[in-house]
Design an enzyme around this catalytic site. Sequence first.
Site, PDB file in Angstrom:
ATOM      1  CG  ASP A 100      -1.684   1.462   1.513  1.00 44.55           C
ATOM      2  OD1 ASP A 100      -1.870   2.265   0.398  1.00 44.55           O
ATOM      3  OD2 ASP A 100      -1.887   1.528   2.750  1.00 44.55           O
ATOM      4  CG  LEU A 142       5.592   0.954   0.458  1.00 46.33           C
ATOM      5  CD1 LEU A 142       6.439   1.352  -0.795  1.00 46.33           C
ATOM      6  CD2 LEU A 142       6.248  -0.246   1.428  1.00 46.33           C
ATOM      7  NE  ARG A 143      -0.043   1.855   7.431  1.00 49.79           N
ATOM      8  CZ  ARG A 143      -0.225   3.434   7.221  1.00 49.79           C
ATOM      9  NH1 ARG A 143      -0.005   3.793   6.139  1.00 49.79           N
ATOM     10  NH2 ARG A 143      -0.023   3.904   8.431  1.00 49.79           N
ATOM     11  N   GLY A 156       0.897   5.102   0.055  1.00 48.29           N
ATOM     12  CA  GLY A 156       0.201   6.344   0.052  1.00 48.29           C
ATOM     13  C   GLY A 156       0.855   7.327  -0.161  1.00 48.29           C
ATOM     14  CB  THR A 198      -2.879  31.824  18.962  1.00 51.19           C
ATOM     15  OG1 THR A 198      -3.526  32.600  19.708  1.00 51.19           O
ATOM     16  CG2 THR A 198      -3.107  31.857  17.576  1.00 51.19           C
ATOM     17  CB  THR A 208      -0.942  12.997   3.007  1.00 49.55           C
ATOM     18  OG1 THR A 208      -0.085  12.413   3.551  1.00 49.55           O
ATOM     19  CG2 THR A 208      -0.656  14.539   2.638  1.00 49.55           C
ATOM     20  CB  VAL A 231      -6.578   2.362  -6.337  1.00 52.42           C
ATOM     21  CG1 VAL A 231      -5.291   2.749  -5.704  1.00 52.42           C
ATOM     22  CG2 VAL A 231      -6.748   0.997  -6.148  1.00 52.42           C
ATOM     23  CG  ASP A 232      -6.310   5.536  -1.386  1.00 46.69           C
ATOM     24  OD1 ASP A 232      -7.077   5.742  -2.255  1.00 46.69           O
ATOM     25  OD2 ASP A 232      -5.805   6.454  -0.400  1.00 46.69           O
TER      26      ASP A 232
END
Length: 248
Positions: free
Chosen positions: A6, A12-13, A8, A176, A125, A101-102
């Site tokens: 995977d 990366l997994r 992203g 703030t 992200t 696709v994810d």
Amino acid sequence: MNLLIDIGNTNLRWTGYGDGVSWSVQVVRHSGGVPLDLLAAWESHPAPARILVSNVGGEAVAGALCRVTRAYWGLEPEFIRTRAEQDGLRIAYADPARFGVDRWLTLIAAHAEARQATLILDAGTAATFDLLLADGRHLGGLILPGIEMMRTSLLAGTRIPRIESEPVGDPWAADTGTAVAAGSVQALAALADRLFDRLAVESGDTPRLLLTGGDAERLRPALDRPCVEIPDLVLRGLARLTGRSSAC
């Protein structure tokens, strides 16, 4: 044994998958390529039968991945593409190529695990929300900047100092910098709660809320609705495709 990957926007997994293979998800930052620690891990890795890949990280990392898998195992990765229908799942997008696709793979995994109305929040992200009915009909979704992208975009246009610590306790803040940090989390959590309630009305039942992505752990305490955190949901969707002669 199959190799599931995977890719992203940031991480990366990957894991091996098959009979007698333990499910062990590894995570690395890819920075548009294949990092050295991943090369070292794969150098002694047994040759997989197939390599199935979900890629939203771009062409550079895809090209680097292809060069590595050819050199190590003489194999071409199978880059998965979104389909309009799959195993009872029907996506809302008229053009499947425009649906990430994810996101598609998280829907496949969710629908395979339970025929129940489901809201999927992938907090990475970018933060994506997808709504799924029990019969496999995808209602659509939303995309927002993720936690870090929200903070960075606001701080870039102001003189507000960056606060690295995570907000705790009340959803509001007394200074703030912390207000910016808390706001990015609370905005996503509030939208998740709103969509959860709308999905309950649409489906006529109590839905599930599945939480995945690299920022899932940061977001979970802010959610008011019950949720299940599944960090490897995209990989679970890839696993559902391994029994097919062609997954692309």
